[in-house]
Design a protein around this motif. Structure first.
Motif, PDB file in Angstrom:
ATOM      1  N   ALA A  94       0.824  -1.205   0.000  1.00  0.00           N
ATOM      2  CA  ALA A  94       0.000   0.000   0.000  1.00  0.00           C
ATOM      3  C   ALA A  94       0.863   1.261   0.000  1.00  0.00           C
ATOM      4  N   ARG A  95       1.977   1.223   0.691  1.00  0.00           N
ATOM      5  CA  ARG A  95       2.889   2.367   0.701  1.00  0.00           C
ATOM      6  C   ARG A  95       3.421   2.632  -0.707  1.00  0.00           C
ATOM      7  N   MET A  96       3.768   1.554  -1.415  1.00  0.00           N
ATOM      8  CA  MET A  96       4.222   1.708  -2.790  1.00  0.00           C
ATOM      9  C   MET A  96       3.124   2.331  -3.647  1.00  0.00           C
ATOM     10  N   GLN A  97       1.897   1.871  -3.465  1.00  0.00           N
ATOM     11  CA  GLN A  97       0.784   2.412  -4.227  1.00  0.00           C
ATOM     12  C   GLN A  97       0.484   3.860  -3.846  1.00  0.00           C
ATOM     13  N   GLU A  98       0.760   4.213  -2.609  1.00  0.00           N
ATOM     14  CA  GLU A  98       0.624   5.613  -2.196  1.00  0.00           C
ATOM     15  C   GLU A  98       1.568   6.496  -3.009  1.00  0.00           C
ATOM     16  N   VAL A  99       2.817   6.063  -3.132  1.00  0.00           N
ATOM     17  CA  VAL A  99       3.798   6.813  -3.923  1.00  0.00           C
ATOM     18  C   VAL A  99       3.360   6.882  -5.378  1.00  0.00           C
ATOM     19  N   HIS A 100       2.937   5.740  -5.924  1.00  0.00           N
ATOM     20  CA  HIS A 100       2.492   5.710  -7.316  1.00  0.00           C
ATOM     21  C   HIS A 100       1.316   6.656  -7.539  1.00  0.00           C
ATOM     22  N   SER A 101       0.379   6.666  -6.605  1.00  0.00           N
ATOM     23  CA  SER A 101      -0.799   7.521  -6.751  1.00  0.00           C
ATOM     24  C   SER A 101      -0.405   8.994  -6.744  1.00  0.00           C
ATOM     25  N   TYR A 102       0.533   9.355  -5.886  1.00  0.00           N
ATOM     26  CA  TYR A 102       0.987  10.748  -5.831  1.00  0.00           C
ATOM     27  C   TYR A 102       1.687  11.140  -7.130  1.00  0.00           C
ATOM     28  N   LEU A 103       2.540  10.256  -7.628  1.00  0.00           N
ATOM     29  CA  LEU A 103       3.238  10.557  -8.878  1.00  0.00           C
ATOM     30  C   LEU A 103       2.262  10.701 -10.032  1.00  0.00           C
ATOM     31  N   ALA A 104       1.238   9.844 -10.077  1.00  0.00           N
ATOM     32  CA  ALA A 104       0.302   9.857 -11.201  1.00  0.00           C
ATOM     33  C   ALA A 104      -0.708  10.993 -11.112  1.00  0.00           C
ATOM     34  N   SER A 105      -1.268  11.192  -9.919  1.00  0.00           N
ATOM     35  CA  SER A 105      -2.398  12.118  -9.816  1.00  0.00           C
ATOM     36  C   SER A 105      -1.992  13.555  -9.525  1.00  0.00           C
ATOM     37  N   THR A 106      -0.805  13.748  -8.963  1.00  0.00           N
ATOM     38  CA  THR A 106      -0.381  15.098  -8.595  1.00  0.00           C
ATOM     39  C   THR A 106       0.839  15.557  -9.388  1.00  0.00           C
ATOM     40  N   VAL A 107       1.937  14.791  -9.336  1.00  0.00           N
ATOM     41  CA  VAL A 107       3.176  15.252  -9.975  1.00  0.00           C
ATOM     42  C   VAL A 107       3.052  15.236 -11.496  1.00  0.00           C
ATOM     43  N   HIS A 108       2.532  14.152 -12.042  1.00  0.00           N
ATOM     44  CA  HIS A 108       2.391  14.078 -13.499  1.00  0.00           C
ATOM     45  C   HIS A 108       1.460  15.176 -14.006  1.00  0.00           C
ATOM     46  N   VAL A 109       0.388  15.424 -13.282  1.00  0.00           N
ATOM     47  CA  VAL A 109      -0.556  16.466 -13.695  1.00  0.00           C
ATOM     48  C   VAL A 109       0.088  17.844 -13.611  1.00  0.00           C
ATOM     49  N   ALA A 110       0.886  18.070 -12.564  1.00  0.00           N
ATOM     50  CA  ALA A 110       1.591  19.355 -12.455  1.00  0.00           C
ATOM     51  C   ALA A 110       2.509  19.567 -13.648  1.00  0.00           C
ATOM     52  N   ILE A 130      -0.989  29.308 -16.875  1.00  0.00           N
ATOM     53  CA  ILE A 130      -0.873  27.926 -16.386  1.00  0.00           C
ATOM     54  C   ILE A 130       0.564  27.441 -16.502  1.00  0.00           C
ATOM     55  N   GLN A 131       1.184  27.717 -17.640  1.00  0.00           N
ATOM     56  CA  GLN A 131       2.553  27.248 -17.875  1.00  0.00           C
ATOM     57  C   GLN A 131       3.551  27.937 -16.956  1.00  0.00           C
ATOM     58  N   ARG A 132       3.329  29.191 -16.636  1.00  0.00           N
ATOM     59  CA  ARG A 132       4.249  29.901 -15.743  1.00  0.00           C
ATOM     60  C   ARG A 132       4.254  29.305 -14.342  1.00  0.00           C
ATOM     61  N   LYS A 133       3.171  28.669 -13.969  1.00  0.00           N
ATOM     62  CA  LYS A 133       3.042  28.107 -12.622  1.00  0.00           C
ATOM     63  C   LYS A 133       3.745  26.753 -12.485  1.00  0.00           C
ATOM     64  N   VAL A 134       4.090  26.127 -13.589  1.00  0.00           N
ATOM     65  CA  VAL A 134       4.632  24.760 -13.557  1.00  0.00           C
ATOM     66  C   VAL A 134       5.917  24.642 -12.737  1.00  0.00           C
ATOM     67  N   PRO A 135       6.930  25.495 -12.925  1.00  0.00           N
ATOM     68  CA  PRO A 135       8.152  25.332 -12.121  1.00  0.00           C
ATOM     69  C   PRO A 135       7.888  25.343 -10.616  1.00  0.00           C
ATOM     70  N   GLN A 136       7.018  26.237 -10.149  1.00  0.00           N
ATOM     71  CA  GLN A 136       6.724  26.292  -8.717  1.00  0.00           C
ATOM     72  C   GLN A 136       5.984  25.037  -8.261  1.00  0.00           C
ATOM     73  N   ASN A 137       5.018  24.593  -9.056  1.00  0.00           N
ATOM     74  CA  ASN A 137       4.265  23.399  -8.676  1.00  0.00           C
ATOM     75  C   ASN A 137       5.154  22.168  -8.631  1.00  0.00           C
ATOM     76  N   MET A 138       6.046  22.024  -9.608  1.00  0.00           N
ATOM     77  CA  MET A 138       6.949  20.878  -9.622  1.00  0.00           C
ATOM     78  C   MET A 138       7.948  20.964  -8.469  1.00  0.00           C
ATOM     79  N   THR A 139       8.387  22.168  -8.150  1.00  0.00           N
ATOM     80  CA  THR A 139       9.275  22.351  -6.999  1.00  0.00           C
ATOM     81  C   THR A 139       8.575  21.927  -5.715  1.00  0.00           C
ATOM     82  N   ASP A 140       7.326  22.313  -5.560  1.00  0.00           N
ATOM     83  CA  ASP A 140       6.567  21.929  -4.366  1.00  0.00           C
ATOM     84  C   ASP A 140       6.418  20.407  -4.290  1.00  0.00           C
ATOM     85  N   CYS A 141       6.124  19.778  -5.420  1.00  0.00           N
ATOM     86  CA  CYS A 141       5.960  18.322  -5.448  1.00  0.00           C
ATOM     87  C   CYS A 141       7.244  17.620  -5.035  1.00  0.00           C
TER      88      CYS A 141
END
Length: 206
Positions: A94-110, A130-141
């Motif tokens: 489940a921990r592995m799937q937690e990481v996968h879910s974060y990468l797929a649903s949040t980081v990939h979308v950012a 939208i594009q200007r916000k990407v560096p900050q969002n990826m940094t946060d992720c």
């Protein structure tokens, strides 16, 4: 009898790379079908019959087609247990799937808000914002990943898993998103460590 060979539908520079890395790590029998996204092959009737979402990756198995990177990674880990690419205990998996879910649903979308901003807006001004916000969002992720998801040499600690190839793949997008990976010391060291693996080198060969 279902075929033992798998077919991975992929495109260069996409999260399908994580699935190919997992197949190489598992020493699985598979073949590749490469799609040219710039030619919109993913929207062809032939491919839509395989994956109606019109995206990659898709993995054809003897039992049917699977889509979505986290599902494909879990399938490969469980289909080839001798490779030991996922925890076998409930909490670890489940921990592995937690990481996968974060990468797929949040980081990939950012990340996708840069090359595919038109999915979320039509006006040029809105797309640019939208594009200007990407560096900050990826940094946060990646700040969260650095602080909470890398507690050992690998994502899950001492044992390599399919989550490592997934993080490696998405971390490889940081440069194009205007973020220096070196600002995240753990992520950077992990990226170099995964990239040195023989299976990863094979997956990146072409």
């Amino acid at each position: 009898m279902p075929s033992s060979e798998l077919t991975l539908y992929y495109a260069a520079g996409t999260c399908a790379q994580a699935v190919r890395i997992a197949l190489e790590e598992a020493q699985a029998p598979y073949r590749l079908e490469r799609l040219d996204l710039s030619a919109r092959q993913q929207q062809s009737p032939e491919y839509l019959a395989i994956n109606p979402k019109g995206r990659v990756p898709a993995l054809a198995t003897g039992h049917g087609v699977l889509t979505e990177t986290p599902a494909l990674l879990a399938y490969i880990a469980q289909r080839f247990p001798r490779a030991q690419l996922a925890p076998t205990d409930a909490f670890g998996f489940a921990r592995m799937q937690e990481v996968h879910s974060y990468l797929a649903s949040t980081v990939h979308v950012a990340h996708a808000h840069r090359p595919r901003a038109s999915r979320w807006a039509d006006e040029p001004e809105a797309i640019a914002a939208i594009q200007r916000k990407v560096p900050q969002n990826m940094t946060d992720c990646f700040t969260l990943i650095e602080d909470h998801y890398l507690q050992g040499p690998w994502v899950l600690g001492d044992a390599y898993s399919v989550a490592d190839g997934y993080l490696f793949t998405i971390a490889g997008w940081l440069k194009s998103d205007g973020v220096d990976i070196a600002r995240f010391s753990k992520v950077h060291a992990h990226f170099e460590r995964v990239g040195a693996r023989a299976a990863v080198q094979r997956a990146l060969a072409d």
